[in-house]
Design a protein around this motif. Sequence first.
Motif, short mmCIF file in Angstrom:
data_model
loop_
_atom_site.label_atom_id
_atom_site.label_comp_id
_atom_site.label_asym_id
_atom_site.label_seq_id
_atom_site.Cartn_x
_atom_site.Cartn_y
_atom_site.Cartn_z
N ARG A 46 -8.26 -47.83 34.94
CA ARG A 46 -7.73 -46.48 35.12
C ARG A 46 -8.12 -45.62 33.92
O ARG A 46 -7.97 -46.05 32.77
CB ARG A 46 -6.21 -46.52 35.26
N ILE A 47 -8.66 -44.43 34.18
CA ILE A 47 -8.91 -43.47 33.10
C ILE A 47 -7.57 -42.88 32.68
O ILE A 47 -6.81 -42.39 33.52
CB ILE A 47 -9.88 -42.37 33.56
N THR A 48 -7.26 -42.94 31.39
CA THR A 48 -5.94 -42.54 30.91
C THR A 48 -5.95 -41.25 30.11
O THR A 48 -4.89 -40.65 29.90
CB THR A 48 -5.33 -43.65 30.04
N GLY A 49 -7.10 -40.79 29.63
CA GLY A 49 -7.09 -39.56 28.86
C GLY A 49 -8.43 -39.25 28.25
O GLY A 49 -9.38 -40.04 28.32
N LEU A 50 -8.51 -38.06 27.65
CA LEU A 50 -9.70 -37.58 26.96
C LEU A 50 -9.31 -37.21 25.53
O LEU A 50 -8.24 -36.66 25.30
CB LEU A 50 -10.29 -36.37 27.68
N ARG A 51 -10.19 -37.52 24.60
CA ARG A 51 -9.92 -37.26 23.20
C ARG A 51 -11.15 -36.67 22.54
O ARG A 51 -12.24 -36.66 23.10
CB ARG A 51 -9.49 -38.55 22.49
N GLY A 52 -10.98 -36.21 21.30
CA GLY A 52 -12.09 -35.68 20.52
C GLY A 52 -12.16 -34.17 20.59
O GLY A 52 -11.63 -33.53 21.52
N ALA A 53 -12.83 -33.57 19.60
CA ALA A 53 -12.94 -32.11 19.54
C ALA A 53 -13.62 -31.54 20.77
O ALA A 53 -13.31 -30.43 21.22
CB ALA A 53 -13.69 -31.71 18.28
N ALA A 54 -14.56 -32.29 21.34
CA ALA A 54 -15.27 -31.84 22.55
C ALA A 54 -14.77 -32.53 23.80
O ALA A 54 -15.41 -32.44 24.86
CB ALA A 54 -16.77 -32.08 22.39
N CYS A 55 -13.65 -33.23 23.70
CA CYS A 55 -13.11 -33.97 24.84
C CYS A 55 -14.15 -34.91 25.45
O CYS A 55 -14.26 -35.04 26.67
CB CYS A 55 -12.57 -33.03 25.91
N ASP A 56 -14.92 -35.53 24.57
CA ASP A 56 -16.01 -36.38 25.06
C ASP A 56 -15.73 -37.87 24.86
O ASP A 56 -16.62 -38.70 25.08
CB ASP A 56 -17.33 -36.00 24.39
N VAL A 58 -13.71 -40.71 26.45
CA VAL A 58 -12.96 -41.05 27.66
C VAL A 58 -12.20 -42.34 27.42
O VAL A 58 -12.80 -43.39 27.19
CB VAL A 58 -13.90 -41.20 28.86
N GLU A 59 -10.89 -42.26 27.46
CA GLU A 59 -10.07 -43.45 27.27
C GLU A 59 -9.74 -44.06 28.63
O GLU A 59 -9.43 -43.35 29.59
CB GLU A 59 -8.78 -43.09 26.54
N PHE A 60 -9.84 -45.39 28.71
CA PHE A 60 -9.51 -46.06 29.95
C PHE A 60 -8.74 -47.34 29.66
O PHE A 60 -8.77 -47.88 28.55
CB PHE A 60 -10.77 -46.36 30.77
N GLU A 61 -8.04 -47.82 30.67
CA GLU A 61 -7.17 -48.99 30.54
C GLU A 61 -7.53 -50.02 31.60
O GLU A 61 -7.75 -49.67 32.77
CB GLU A 61 -5.71 -48.56 30.70
N VAL A 62 -7.61 -51.26 31.18
CA VAL A 62 -7.92 -52.36 32.10
C VAL A 62 -6.68 -53.23 32.25
O VAL A 62 -6.12 -53.70 31.24
CB VAL A 62 -9.09 -53.21 31.58
N THR A 63 -6.25 -53.44 33.48
CA THR A 63 -5.08 -54.27 33.77
C THR A 63 -5.49 -55.43 34.67
O THR A 63 -6.09 -55.22 35.72
CB THR A 63 -3.97 -53.45 34.45
N ASN A 64 -5.17 -56.62 34.25
CA ASN A 64 -5.50 -57.83 35.00
C ASN A 64 -4.27 -58.29 35.76
O ASN A 64 -3.29 -58.75 35.16
CB ASN A 64 -5.98 -58.91 34.03
N ASP A 65 -4.33 -58.19 37.09
CA ASP A 65 -3.20 -58.60 37.93
C ASP A 65 -3.34 -60.04 38.42
O ASP A 65 -2.53 -60.50 39.23
CB ASP A 65 -3.08 -57.67 39.15
N GLY A 66 -4.35 -60.75 37.94
CA GLY A 66 -4.56 -62.12 38.38
C GLY A 66 -3.73 -63.11 37.60
O GLY A 66 -2.77 -62.76 36.91
N SER A 67 -4.13 -64.38 37.69
CA SER A 67 -3.38 -65.45 37.03
C SER A 67 -4.16 -66.11 35.90
O SER A 67 -3.66 -67.05 35.29
CB SER A 67 -3.00 -66.52 38.07
N GLU A 68 -5.39 -65.62 35.62
CA GLU A 68 -6.18 -66.15 34.53
C GLU A 68 -6.93 -65.01 33.85
O GLU A 68 -7.03 -63.90 34.38
CB GLU A 68 -7.19 -67.18 35.05
#
Length: 283
Positions: A46-56, A58-68
């Motif tokens: 999931r993309i979670t936000g933008l940062r930096g003076a030029a908004c360049d 791109v912050e993203f988050e990885v979530t593992n819903d599995g068992s390993e």
Amino acid sequence: MRSLLLPASALLLLTACGTQQAGSSSGASASSCPSDPSWAEEGGVRITGLRGAACDRVEFEVTNDGSEAFTYTVSFTFASESGAAMSSGEETVESVEPGRPVRRTVMMTGAERVSIAQVRSVPVDETPSAGGACPASGVRVYADQGDAAMGLRVVGLHLENCGTEPYRLNGYPEVEILDEEHEPIDSVRILKGGDAIAMGTGADAPPRPLTLAPGERAQSGLVWRNTTEFGEPVNAPYARIWAKPGAAPVTVIPELDLGTTGKLGVGAWQKEEQDQQPERPAS
């Protein structure tokens, strides 16, 4: 090996970034980077936000819903305001444990929109290795970028003995095709020899016993056509590879677009010449 048409709804418009107050001596941005709770999400990323003076950034988050634990490869597309693709980026996020989200950042330059183009994941214990520390198995196994021409696909499989003992092979690697959910696809026939699909692919030599000394390499290959006629096309991102019976499996990502052909050719292991440099994977 394939193109993606990205819907405008999956893109983030970034043209509001980087404006400054008139007369500001600090150069601080008058408006923060845009925020939208409905930003794109796919395959646990999931993309979670933008940062930096030029908004360049791109912050993203990885979530593992599995068992390993899984290693994720996330592909992004950067586009113009109209949605035309301008460039792409790829980030690998290693060893994501179940239930423990991991955040990363990818840089975007000269574009106004970003989308998640593709997400692929491989169990940590089955991650291909083209370099770095030698796996516990004593061999590295990985797939190259492949070649496509007139509907014929060929992806090379490479094995390197990075251990301290001789490694013996005799015959064909064992292959299991997996869908996007990492579930086996049983409807495809696995055929011995690339010539079961087409001649002259480099994967049609007969099997013979091999002994790889430390540092030596062998190669095989996956061969298929993406012809589509009657029936349901089969698209399988993953292939689980066993170099020989009893070997630890490795999961590669050849992006098998098998059409309706229902078959995949697998070449026998052949020793690579020492001065022959195998093609390295894209990631």
